[in-house]
Scaffold this active site. Structure first.
Site, PDB file in Angstrom:
ATOM      1  N   CYS A 142       0.866  -1.177   0.000  1.00 29.38           N
ATOM      2  CA  CYS A 142       0.000   0.000   0.000  1.00 29.38           C
ATOM      3  C   CYS A 142       0.905   1.231   0.000  1.00 29.38           C
ATOM      4  O   CYS A 142       2.137   1.130   0.116  1.00 29.38           O
ATOM      5  CB  CYS A 142      -0.894  -0.006   1.234  1.00 29.38           C
ATOM      6  SG  CYS A 142       0.045   0.040   2.789  1.00 29.38           S
TER       7      CYS A 142
ATOM      8  N   HIS B 192       4.179   1.479  11.538  1.00 29.04           N
ATOM      9  CA  HIS B 192       3.074   1.212  12.464  1.00 29.04           C
ATOM     10  C   HIS B 192       2.817   2.350  13.432  1.00 29.04           C
ATOM     11  O   HIS B 192       1.779   2.377  14.094  1.00 29.04           O
ATOM     12  CB  HIS B 192       3.378  -0.052  13.279  1.00 29.04           C
ATOM     13  CG  HIS B 192       3.778  -1.212  12.428  1.00 29.04           C
ATOM     14  ND1 HIS B 192       5.094  -1.592  12.254  1.00 29.04           N
ATOM     15  CD2 HIS B 192       3.044  -2.071  11.692  1.00 29.04           C
ATOM     16  CE1 HIS B 192       5.148  -2.636  11.447  1.00 29.04           C
ATOM     17  NE2 HIS B 192       3.925  -2.941  11.090  1.00 29.04           N
TER      18      HIS B 192
ATOM     19  N   HIS C 285      -0.095  -5.528  19.199  1.00 27.70           N
ATOM     20  CA  HIS C 285       0.336  -5.136  17.856  1.00 27.70           C
ATOM     21  C   HIS C 285       1.022  -3.772  17.939  1.00 27.70           C
ATOM     22  O   HIS C 285       0.565  -2.884  18.668  1.00 27.70           O
ATOM     23  CB  HIS C 285      -0.863  -5.075  16.910  1.00 27.70           C
ATOM     24  CG  HIS C 285      -0.485  -4.900  15.475  1.00 27.70           C
ATOM     25  ND1 HIS C 285      -0.186  -3.663  14.934  1.00 27.70           N
ATOM     26  CD2 HIS C 285      -0.335  -5.794  14.462  1.00 27.70           C
ATOM     27  CE1 HIS C 285       0.127  -3.811  13.653  1.00 27.70           C
ATOM     28  NE2 HIS C 285       0.046  -5.097  13.348  1.00 27.70           N
TER      29      HIS C 285
ATOM     30  N   GLU D 157       1.030  -1.195  16.077  1.00 28.59           N
ATOM     31  CA  GLU D 157       0.159  -0.051  15.799  1.00 28.59           C
ATOM     32  C   GLU D 157      -0.702   0.286  17.020  1.00 28.59           C
ATOM     33  O   GLU D 157      -0.929   1.456  17.340  1.00 28.59           O
ATOM     34  CB  GLU D 157      -0.734  -0.330  14.586  1.00 28.59           C
ATOM     35  CG  GLU D 157      -1.592   0.872  14.216  1.00 28.59           C
ATOM     36  CD  GLU D 157      -2.608   0.584  13.122  1.00 28.59           C
ATOM     37  OE1 GLU D 157      -3.703   1.180  13.159  1.00 28.59           O
ATOM     38  OE2 GLU D 157      -2.304  -0.239  12.230  1.00 28.59           O
TER      39      GLU D 157
ATOM     40  N   ASN E 198      -2.732  -7.534   8.779  1.00 28.85           N
ATOM     41  CA  ASN E 198      -3.618  -7.455   7.611  1.00 28.85           C
ATOM     42  C   ASN E 198      -3.516  -8.713   6.751  1.00 28.85           C
ATOM     43  O   ASN E 198      -4.503  -9.135   6.148  1.00 28.85           O
ATOM     44  CB  ASN E 198      -3.340  -6.181   6.809  1.00 28.85           C
ATOM     45  CG  ASN E 198      -2.103  -6.255   5.954  1.00 28.85           C
ATOM     46  OD1 ASN E 198      -2.148  -6.703   4.807  1.00 28.85           O
ATOM     47  ND2 ASN E 198      -0.970  -5.814   6.489  1.00 28.85           N
TER      48      ASN E 198
ATOM     49  N   SER F 133       2.164  -5.483   3.248  1.00 30.66           N
ATOM     50  CA  SER F 133       3.617  -5.365   3.431  1.00 30.66           C
ATOM     51  C   SER F 133       4.397  -6.411   2.640  1.00 30.66           C
ATOM     52  O   SER F 133       5.589  -6.594   2.860  1.00 30.66           O
ATOM     53  CB  SER F 133       3.966  -5.464   4.921  1.00 30.66           C
ATOM     54  OG  SER F 133       3.326  -6.563   5.528  1.00 30.66           O
TER      55      SER F 133
END
Length: 330
Positions: free
Chosen positions: A17, A82, A132, A134, A233, A276
């Protein structure tokens, strides 16, 4: 003997992305601008191939800033896509380190949405996966206790806030669209005054990749997702493939991980990649199938992505060539 026929349904969009592309470019450009080593706090993105490729170019990955030796303090340190808690750039300044923040702009947007809820007097609920990076970075935007993590519908059922009428929520950007909706629905059922974020928290790329997998998955004998085991993801894409009709689904990092005997007779295979995962590995896997099957590739396209996030100002004058990124983009 003739190779057996096989249809590969190749999802689009897939793979990198704009936020991941930007983060990798920042490390590559920093190496060109400042020379090796360039330090990176945490994996720049969750992909072993990418991390090892950057290490080969001179990047050094650390988990904490105190791992950077004194003699390299003038070398840049890059914060991962992240995002990081507010304490990390503060620590970098205290240590007199030069840092480049590669946080995805969409993650930064979630941070701003959470802070907006707080300014408006709301306690913030973060929907995401505990541990995580993030989630750690987003919760680290506020003081301890100012944000609560809710991961599942069961968590939403048990959640007991001090002030049920003053709540706002944000979400981790890489969640399953369907699972997130269920959690939000439960929270809104229990707390009717729960306030939405000012704009969509879920990353456009996460949504697009999941929708493309849904489009391709029906009647697939196997659905392969290219990605790392620690990529949120990517793991969600495996779940989406199974829920959407694939008979089997698996996460693989390289073609060498495919267990050709385990999957049985194959006529239709779905293929996508987490945000990723590099396109060169997608091509590697297609080539591996072509070596064993008379493979035809069909495109299952859900959306066209044209987003581009500019790199840090300090790096914008450094030329980035096709050759600089060929190791991931092909």
């Amino acid at each position: 003997m003739n190779a057996p026929p096989l249809t590969i349904r190749l999802c689009a969009p897939r793979g990198f992305c704009a936020g991941v592309d930007r983060a990798i470019q920042i490390v590559v450009l920093a190496l060109k601008a400042y020379g090796a080593p360039v330090y990176v706090r945490h994996e720049i993105v969750h992909n072993r191939y990418v991390v090892e490729g950057l290490e080969a170019k001179g990047a050094i990955f650390v988990e904490e800033l105190d791992e950077i030796p004194d003699e390299h303090r003038k070398q840049p340190v890059v914060f991962s896509a992240h995002g990081v808690p507010k304490s990390v750039p503060q620590d970098a300044i205290a240590r007199n380190l030069f840092y480049l923040d590669a946080t995805c702009p969409l993650v930064s947007k979630v941070h701003k949405q959470a802070l907006r809820h707080q300014r408006l007097g709301r306690h913030v609920i973060l929907i995401g996966h505990e541990g995580h990076p993030e989630v750690i970075g987003t919760m680290g935007q506020m003081a301890d206790g100012a944000m609560s993590l809710v991961e599942t519908v069961e968590d939403a059922e048990r959640y007991a806030p001090d002030d049920p009428d003053n709540l706002g929520y944000v979400t981790q950007t890489t969640l399953s669209v369907d699972d997130m909706k269920d959690v939000i629905a439960k929270l809104k059922e229990r707390f009717p005054n729960l306030q939405d974020p000012a704009s969509e928290s879920l990353c456009y790329a996460t949504t697009n990749r999941q929708e493309a997998v849904k489009l391709a998955a029906a009647d697939c004998d196997l659905f392969l997702i290219v990605g790392s085991p620690n990529s949120s993801n990517s793991k969600r894409l495996v779940e989406v493939a199974l829920k959407s009709g694939a008979r089997q689904a698996a996460l693989v990092q390289r073609a060498s991980e495919i267990d050709w005997e385990a999957f049985g007779h194959l006529q239709t295979v779905g293929l996508s990649a987490g945000a990723s995962a590099p396109e060169v590995i997608v091509n590697e896997i297609i080539d591996a199938f072509r070596a064993r099957y008379d493979a035809t590739v069909e495109l299952a396209e859900m959306a066209e992505e044209n987003e581009h996030f500019p790199v840090n100002r300090e790096l914008r004058k450094i030329e980035l060539t096709h050759e600089d990124m060929a190791w991931v983009n092909g």
